[in-house]
Design an enzyme around this catalytic site. Structure first.
Site, PDB file in Angstrom:
ATOM      1  N   ASN A   1       0.849  -1.191   0.000  1.00 55.27           N
ATOM      2  CA  ASN A   1       0.000   0.000   0.000  1.00 55.27           C
ATOM      3  C   ASN A   1       0.879   1.233   0.000  1.00 55.27           C
ATOM      4  OD1 ASN A   1      -2.613   1.557   0.670  1.00 55.27           O
ATOM      5  ND2 ASN A   1      -1.240   2.161   2.354  1.00 55.27           N
ATOM      6  N   GLU A   2       0.665   2.106  -0.960  1.00 57.30           N
ATOM      7  CA  GLU A   2       1.314   3.414  -1.033  1.00 57.30           C
ATOM      8  C   GLU A   2       2.825   3.345  -0.767  1.00 57.30           C
ATOM      9  OE1 GLU A   2      -1.056   5.978   1.456  1.00 57.30           O
ATOM     10  OE2 GLU A   2      -2.798   5.798   0.129  1.00 57.30           O
ATOM     11  N   PRO A   3       3.563   2.547  -1.569  1.00 56.47           N
ATOM     12  CA  PRO A   3       5.003   2.423  -1.362  1.00 56.47           C
ATOM     13  C   PRO A   3       5.778   3.676  -1.727  1.00 56.47           C
ATOM     14  CG  PRO A   3       4.359   1.306  -3.371  1.00 56.47           C
ATOM     15  CD  PRO A   3       3.088   1.723  -2.694  1.00 56.47           C
TER      16      PRO A   3
ATOM     17  N   HIS B   1      -4.008   5.316  -6.042  1.00 59.79           N
ATOM     18  CA  HIS B   1      -4.941   5.975  -5.132  1.00 59.79           C
ATOM     19  C   HIS B   1      -5.144   7.439  -5.513  1.00 59.79           C
ATOM     20  CE1 HIS B   1      -3.706   2.945  -1.742  1.00 59.79           C
ATOM     21  NE2 HIS B   1      -4.285   2.367  -2.793  1.00 59.79           N
TER      22      HIS B   1
END
Length: 551
Positions: free
Chosen positions: A181-183, A261
Site C-alpha cells: 500500500n502506497e510504497p 490511489h
C-alpha cells in the site's frame, strides 16, 4: 437562488452496460473485520442487490496482539522459531477471510505489511529489549523490505497455497490481490527498485501456486504532475514492461491489473482549523493523470482499481481532530461520492479502460455518535453516504441515454491550476453547483434515474428547479417512486442534531435517530398516464440525490 436544470432521459436508447464500479470498500484496521460490528456492516453490504462487494484492509501480515486499534492491526501469521525457521499461523488471517466470505462478500487481499521476524533491521535504528524492539516495529518496522527475499517468496507461496487449499482454486481466482500500500510514501521504507524486487518475488510465488490468480500494484497515492507518486508509478510500469526481473532474471514481470490511489484533499490534526473542503475536480484529475501513464506504457487493456478513492486522506480522524470532518456525517459525503464516481465512469468510457473506485470507509467500534470518522455507520446507524450505496446496489445494468444541461463536463480537467484544489485550505467558495447523473433499465424493466446535485462548498444553499423529461416510454400508465438524500431525507444526522447531539443515545432517543437511517421517499408514489414522454418537475438542493423509479 433558483436555477432551472433540464434533464432528459430516453428510455428507448440503450448506450451500453452500466458498470457497477462502486462495489469496492476498504479500511485500515483488519481486526475490525470479524468483530460483531464489523460483521453487521459486512452483512449490510452483502444484502445490497449487486453484491458481492470486495473488501480491502491493511496490516494483514503484521505482528501484534491481534486486536484492532486506529491505523494498526495484526494477525501474527508469520514468526520464526529459535532456529530461524518460519512458522505460519493462519488463525487470525482466516478470521478475516472467513468474515468476508461468510457474509456473502469477497476479499480484495492486500499482501502486506512486513512481519516482525522478516524485517530487514538495517532500515531501523538499533533497539534494546523487547519493548523498544516492538515499539520500533510498530513505528516503522512493518514498512521495511524483507531481510531475505527467498524467505519472503516462501512466505507468499505458503499464504497462496493455504488459501487455495482452504477455499478452493475457483474461489480464489475470483478475488483481487495487491502488493503493499502506497510504497511511494511512508508505508514503504525501501526504494522504488526494492519495491519492484518485492513485486517480482511475490508475482513468481503466487503464480507458481495458482497461475490464474490476479495480482496488482503499485497502489501509489496522489498522482500529481511532476510529483513523487507519478515518478514511482512510471518506474514500476516500466519495470513490469521492460525491466530485468529480480526473481527470474528474465525481461519484465506479469501484471494482471493496476492500482493507484486518489484523494480529494487532506485535513490534518488541527483543533481550530479554518474551513476546508475536498475537491471533486482534483480527485478526478488524479485519475486522469494515472490513466495517461497507463496508456503511455501500453497497459490500457488492464483493469484499474483506484484502491483508495477518498475525499481526503485520514479515515480515522474525526470532528474532534479537525472540524472540517463534519462533511462525513451529512448529505455532503453522499453527493461527493455520487459526483466523483459519475465522473470516474465518464473517464472510464472516454479512455476505454475499466476503472473501479474503492471507498476507503468502514466502521469504528466504541465511538461517540457521529464521530465524524470516515464510516458508513455510527453506533449501528446508517449514515447518508451508505444510503447512496443502497441506491447503487438497486440499479440495473443497461445504461440509458441521459443528458443534463447543469453538469460540469470533463473540460475542467484542462484547468492549469486544478491540482492546487487538493490543498487543505481549499474552501470551494464561489464554485458552481454540478447537477448530473445517469439512467439505467432495472432488472424488471423499470426505468431508474439518479440525479445528484453537488457543490464543493459545503455551506452553499441553492435550489435547482429540475425539469425532467423521460422519452421512450410509449403509451401506458406508470408508477413513479421518488427517493431522496438531502438535509432532511435519508439522513439520520439531522435527527441526531434535533435530539440534542447525544454522544451515546439510548432508548427512544436512539430509536428516533435510527428510524431515519433508511432510504426515504421525497413524496408519495404517483401514477401517470404517459403518451410517449413523461414530464416531472421538482427542486433539488445544492447537496442532494434524487433517485426515481418508473415502472
Amino acid at each position: 437562488m433558483n436555477n432551472q436544470v433540464n434533464v432528459k432521459v430516453d428510455a428507448g436508447v440503450s448506450i451500453g452496460v452500466q458498470e457497477h464500479l462502486w462495489r469496492y470498500i476498504g479500511y485500515d484496521e483488519c481486526n475490525y473485520t470479524y468483530i460483531p460490528e464489523g460483521v453487521d456492516l459486512l452483512k449490510k453490504f452483502a444484502a445490497l442487490g449487486d453484491a458481492p462487494y470486495y473488501f480491502r484492509t491493511h496490516f494483514m501480515f503484521c505482528t501484534g496482539n491481534c486486536h484492532g486499534t486506529y491505523k494498526f492491526g495484526s494477525t501474527n501469521i508469520y514468526w520464526e522459531n529459535e532456529k530461524g525457521e518460519p512458522v505460519y499461523d493462519f488463525t487470525y488471517y482466516d478470521y478475516i477471510i472467513d468474515a468476508f466470505l461468510s457474509t456473502g462478500n469477497k476479499p480484495f487481499i492486500e499482501l502486506g505489511f512486513m512481519p516482525m521476524d522478516l524485517v530487514d533491521t538495517n532500515y531501523l535504528r538499533p533497539a534494546a529489549g523487547n519493548w523498544e524492539k516492538y515499539g520500533r516495529y510498530k513505528e516503522v518496522g512493518w514498512t521495511c523490505p524483507p531481510k531475505d527475499y527467498d524467505k519472503w517468496h516462501d512466505f507468499i507461496k505458503a499464504v497462496a497455497s493455504h488459501l487455495v487449499e482452504k477455499y478452493g482454486a475457483e474461489e480464489v481466482k475470483s478475488w483481487y490481490f495487491e502488493l503493499w500500500n502506497e510504497p511511494d510514501i511512508f508505508y514503504w521504507s525501501g526504494t522504488a527498485a526494492e519495491y519492484c524486487k518485492l513485486y517480482d518475488y511475490t508475482e513468481h510465488a503466487v503464480h507458481e501456486v495458482l497461475p490464474e490468480l490476479r495480482l496488482s500494484g503499485p497502489a501509489v497515492t496522489g498522482i500529481f504532475e511532476g510529483g513523487h507518486a507519478q515518478k514511482f508509478f512510471r518506474f514500476f510500469l516500466n519495470h513490469c514492461r521492460d525491466g530485468a526481473n529480480f526473481c527470474t532474471q528474465e525481461k519484465g514481470t506479469r501484471l494482471d491489473f493496476i492500482t493507484f490511489h486518489v484523494k480529494g484533499g487532506g485535513f490534518p490534526f488541527e483543533m481550530h482549523a479554518p474551513k476546508a473542503v475536498p475537491s471533486v475536480e482534483s480527485l478526478v484529475h488524479q485519475v486522469k493523470l494515472g490513466l495517461d501513464i497507463i496508456q503511455e506504457y501500453g497497459y490500457q487493456d488492464c483493469e484499474v482499481v483506484l484502491s483508495e478513492a477518498d475525499p481526503d486522506g485520514w479515515a480515522a480522524g474525526g470532528i474532534y481532530d479537525n472540524a472540517n470532518m463534519i462533511f462525513r456525517n451529512t448529505e455532503y459525503y453522499a453527493t461527493y461520492v455520487a459526483s466523483t464516481y459519475e465522473k470516474i465512469d465518464q473517464l472510464s468510457s472516454q479512455y476505454g479502460i475499466r476503472v473501479r473506485p474503492l471507498a476507503w470507509a468502514f466502521m469504528f467500534p466504541g465511538e461517540r455518535c457521529f464521530e465524524g470518522t470516515r464510516t458508513f455507520t455510527t453506533q449501528g446507524i446508517d449514515k447518508a453516504v451508505f444510503n447512496m450505496f443502497k441506491i447503487y446496489g438497486s440499479l440495473g445494468n443497461e445504461k440509458l441515454s441521459f443528458e443534463s444541461d447543469g453538469t460540469k463536463k470533463l473540460e475542467f480537467l484542462k484547468e492549469p491550476e486544478i491540482g492546487v484544489k487538493n490543498h487543505s485550505q481549499y474552501t470551494g467558495e464561489g464554485e458552481d453547483t454540478d447537477v448530473a447523473g445517469f439512467a439505467v433499465r432495472g432488472k424488471n424493466g423499470e426505468i431508474q434515474i439518479v440525479i445528484y446535485s453537488h457543490c464543493n462548498d459545503r455551506d452553499k444553499v441553492e435550489d435547482q428547479k429540475i425539469s425532467l423529461t423521460v422519452d421512450g416510454i410509449g403509451e401506458k400508465e406508470v408508477k413513479i417512486r421518488h427517493y431522496r438524500i438531502d438535509s432532511e431525507h435519508s439522513n439520520p444526522y439531522a435527527e441526531w442534531v434535533r435530539q440534542g447531539s447525544p454522544l451515546f443515545p439510548e432508548g427512544e432517543q436512539y430509536d428516533a435517530i435510527k428510524a431515519r437511517d433508511g432510504l426515504e421517499k421525497l413524496c408519495e408514489d404517483e401514477t401517470a398516464a404517459v403518451n410517449g414522454a413523461l414530464s416531472l418537475e421538482f427542486s433539488l438542493p445544492a447537496h442532494a440525490v434524487s433517485y426515481l423509479v418508473i415502472e
